[in-house]
Design an enzyme around this catalytic site. Structure first.
Site, short mmCIF file in Angstrom:
data_model
loop_
_atom_site.label_atom_id
_atom_site.label_comp_id
_atom_site.label_asym_id
_atom_site.label_seq_id
_atom_site.Cartn_x
_atom_site.Cartn_y
_atom_site.Cartn_z
N ASP A 225 0.79 -1.13 -0.14
CA ASP A 225 0.00 0.02 -0.20
C ASP A 225 0.94 1.21 0.08
O ASP A 225 0.63 2.08 0.79
CB ASP A 225 -1.09 0.06 1.33
CG ASP A 225 -2.00 0.93 1.43
OD1 ASP A 225 -2.42 1.50 -0.02
OD2 ASP A 225 -2.93 1.40 2.16
N ASN A 230 1.32 6.84 3.26
CA ASN A 230 2.10 5.80 4.17
C ASN A 230 3.50 6.11 4.13
O ASN A 230 4.37 5.36 4.80
CB ASN A 230 1.64 4.59 3.71
CG ASN A 230 0.28 4.01 4.28
OD1 ASN A 230 -0.37 4.46 5.22
ND2 ASN A 230 -0.20 3.00 3.43
N ASP A 242 3.16 2.18 8.11
CA ASP A 242 1.90 1.37 7.79
C ASP A 242 2.26 0.05 7.25
O ASP A 242 2.58 0.54 5.80
CB ASP A 242 0.66 1.99 7.69
CG ASP A 242 -0.57 1.02 7.99
OD1 ASP A 242 -0.23 -0.05 8.46
OD2 ASP A 242 -1.62 1.59 7.62
#
Length: 349
Positions: A225, A230, A242
């Site tokens: 992701d 992030n 994350d």
């Protein structure tokens, strides 16, 4: 239909009590951070530290899947790759236990469960040190090259061994199942779904055709992701905050979300990323044909994710147009644009 309240009862007092049960005593200052899937809080401790506590949504990940994410983060930290690893927790309170399934025995206890009442479903949570930063300046080629080197180091760790329990890249299989599950969704207006479904399936056929040209696609542990939200920047460089969506996937999975704008702009961004990446790790440039297919898969899965969570009161607030014809018309248009993008030659660098 009764509303789904997955975090009912997770009050600030409950959050502080859960951390206190793990020996992390808060001083009363608590701030909820942006997160739809889980609930995340920044908490000041009496010893002066500031930590971030993540309370996991029930039913999304199994314990062993969460612990595999934690082990990956710890491997990265041990290899001096800037990623925030969770704290090892102790259980000084009878109401709190740490979790380490038999499949991962011997790994540090970084996942805890706690319940204020013996008969209540326990909360699962992890705690990490707070690491601040700002958004990176992606228009700067030097910054992109640095991020490229960072991702290469992450992938060097990721290729040591695969995840055994977390999700793996399966082409279009999971996304086709997501489209099928939306057929009877009560949240989609009548007449709005069929054009979207037809275009989505056409797009998935195109993705399959692209994947057919990569029968020996190499998969490794990736962030999964890797978008700008992030990725935080400090004077010491980038770091991730994350790994909740870490999967077994192709290396390009962690590059494409950093590309945006016109084709010419993305070409320049990709060149800078790979200039950094390939100083440390070889990149299979055949994977560049997957940039737009991966964007297409994410676009479809995002709509499915909202539909699955629509009875959570946080989601209608965050996505107020989801149950309107205009949302699905817009999504159909975006998928048509993806079909056009996938018809173009792959980016080169």
């Amino acid at each position: 239909m009764a509303p789904n309240l997955p975090y009912a009862g997770l009050t600030p007092d409950v959050v502080l009590d859960a951390l206190d049960a793990a020996g992390l005593r808060g001083d009363g200052r608590i701030l909820q951070l942006n997160s739809y899937e889980n609930r995340v809080f920044q908490i000041h401790l009496e010893d002066g530290r500031i930590v971030v506590a993540k309370f996991y949504r029930a039913g999304r990940w199994r314990d062993e899947q969460i612990l595999e994410e934690h082990v990956f983060a710890q491997e990265l930290a041990e290899a001096e790759v800037p990623a925030v690893a969770p704290l090892v927790l102790v259980a000084p309170s009878a109401e709190m236990t740490t979790l380490s399934p038999a499949t991962l025995l011997g790994t540090p206890a970084t996942l805890a469960q706690w319940s204020a009442k013996p008969d209540a479903t326990p909360w699962r949570y992890a705690v990490a040190p707070r690491c601040g930063g700002r958004s990176p300046e992606l228009e700067d080629p030097a910054v992109l090259a640095w991020i490229g080197r960072f991702l290469a180091r992450l992938h060097q760790v990721g290729e040591r061994r695969p995840f055994a329990h977390r999700l793996g890249f399966d082409g279009t299989a999971r996304v086709r199942a997501a489209v099928a599950s939306l057929v009877d969704s009560p949240w989609i207006p009548m007449g709005a779904f069929e054009p979207w479904q037809r275009t989505a399936l056409q797009a998935l056929d195109t993705v399959d055709a692209r994947l057919a040209g990569l029968p020996d696609l190499t998969l490794l542990r990736v962030h999964g992701d890797c978008h700008v939200g992030n990725l935080l920047w400090t004077p010491a460089g980038p770091h991730f905050v994350d790994l909740d969506d870490a999967v077994n996937g192709p290396a390009v999975q962690d590059l494409w979300m950093l590309l945006g704008g016109s084709r010419q702009e993305m070409q320049a961004q990709l060149g800078a990323l790979l200039d950094g990446y390939e100083t440390l790790r070889e990149f299979d440039r055949r994977e560049l044909v997957l940039v737009e297919p991966l964007r297409t898969l994410r676009l479809i899965l995002h709509s499915h994710w909202i539909a699955r969570r629509w009875d959570d009161p946080a989601f209608p607030i965050a996505f107020p147009n989801f149950d309107s014809p205009s949302y699905w018309a817009q999504q159909t248009t975006q998928l048509q644009e993806q079909l056009e993008a996938m018809a173009e030659p792959a980016l080169v660098a």
